[in-house]
Design an enzyme around this catalytic site. Structure first.
Site, PDB file in Angstrom:
ATOM      1  N   HIS A   1      21.506   2.464   2.212  1.00 21.00           N
ATOM      2  CA  HIS A   1      22.223   1.846   3.335  1.00 21.00           C
ATOM      3  C   HIS A   1      22.131   0.323   3.252  1.00 21.00           C
ATOM      4  O   HIS A   1      23.147  -0.381   3.344  1.00 21.00           O
ATOM      5  CB  HIS A   1      21.606   2.359   4.646  1.00 21.00           C
ATOM      6  CG  HIS A   1      22.165   1.744   5.886  1.00 21.00           C
ATOM      7  ND1 HIS A   1      22.799   2.483   6.841  1.00 21.00           N
ATOM      8  CD2 HIS A   1      22.169   0.461   6.348  1.00 21.00           C
ATOM      9  CE1 HIS A   1      23.185   1.689   7.828  1.00 21.00           C
ATOM     10  NE2 HIS A   1      22.797   0.455   7.554  1.00 21.00           N
ATOM     11  N   GLU A   2      20.920  -0.191   3.055  1.00 18.75           N
ATOM     12  CA  GLU A   2      20.732  -1.647   3.021  1.00 18.75           C
ATOM     13  C   GLU A   2      21.281  -2.258   1.733  1.00 18.75           C
ATOM     14  O   GLU A   2      21.865  -3.343   1.755  1.00 18.75           O
ATOM     15  CB  GLU A   2      19.260  -1.995   3.230  1.00 18.75           C
ATOM     16  CG  GLU A   2      18.693  -1.529   4.561  1.00 18.75           C
ATOM     17  CD  GLU A   2      19.480  -1.971   5.792  1.00 18.75           C
ATOM     18  OE1 GLU A   2      20.147  -3.027   5.751  1.00 18.75           O
ATOM     19  OE2 GLU A   2      19.431  -1.242   6.795  1.00 18.75           O
TER      20      GLU A   2
ATOM     21  N   HIS B   1      24.936  -2.824   2.030  1.00 19.26           N
ATOM     22  CA  HIS B   1      25.290  -4.056   2.747  1.00 19.26           C
ATOM     23  C   HIS B   1      25.363  -5.239   1.780  1.00 19.26           C
ATOM     24  O   HIS B   1      26.307  -6.039   1.836  1.00 19.26           O
ATOM     25  CB  HIS B   1      24.272  -4.363   3.849  1.00 19.26           C
ATOM     26  CG  HIS B   1      24.440  -3.552   5.079  1.00 19.26           C
ATOM     27  ND1 HIS B   1      25.594  -3.535   5.832  1.00 19.26           N
ATOM     28  CD2 HIS B   1      23.578  -2.706   5.712  1.00 19.26           C
ATOM     29  CE1 HIS B   1      25.445  -2.734   6.866  1.00 19.26           C
ATOM     30  NE2 HIS B   1      24.226  -2.210   6.819  1.00 19.26           N
TER      31      HIS B   1
END
Length: 162
Positions: free
Chosen positions: A68-69, A72
């Site tokens: 998820h990170e 980004h």
């Protein structure tokens, strides 16, 4: 920490194979506290993760939160500042590249924070609890009036933990 670094590298290698370009590797810290599982600092190319949540949810955390990170940072490097944090570009990376659901939030158990309330009194029988922020405003000179009786609220000197 070694497993977080390895999973980050795995995510970057998938992105590099898919987009046929190189991406600079981020610095990684396992010092985040509070309710957030992870944070990507886009301009600093930095990933911070919550060590407690990682220890309590290792496998899911490695699979989902790290990806998820990383997504980004990859989305930012591909598409720039003008995209939404959990917009279609990021969602495309999560589902298309990593094969994971594009969930905005984690569902890890979050310990409740102990909150201190400062007790204030007026002409009414029950004390009025103030937050630390409101109590600090009083210390800097703000005054508060009771909505029921209209008299000024005064600090009793007592606190309660909740």
């Amino acid at each position: 920490m070694d497993r977080v670094i390895a999973r980050t590298e795995e995510c970057y290698q998938l992105a590099e194979q898919h987009f046929r370009r190189r991406f600079p590797r981020p610095d990684i810290e396992l010092d985040l506290r509070g309710q957030r599982a992870g944070v990507a600092y886009l301009d600093r190319n930095l990933l911070r993760f919550n060590g407690r949540m990682y220890r309590e949810n290792q496998e899911h955390f490695l699979q989902h939160t790290v990806a998820h990170e990383v997504a980004h940072l990859i989305a930012h490097q591909l598409y720039g500042h003008r995209i939404r944090p959990h917009g279609r570009e990021w969602q495309g990376l999560m589902t298309g590249l990593y094969g994971l659901p594009a969930n905005r939030c984690h569902s890890y158990a979050v310990p409740t924070r102990r909150v201190t309330r400062y007790l204030y009194r007026c002409a009414c029988p029950d004390p009025m609890p103030f937050t630390a922020q409101r109590h600090a405003r009083v210390a800097r000179g703000s005054r508060y009036l009771c909505r029921r009786c209209g008299s000024q609220l005064q600090f009793t000197g007592s606190r309660q933990q909740g």
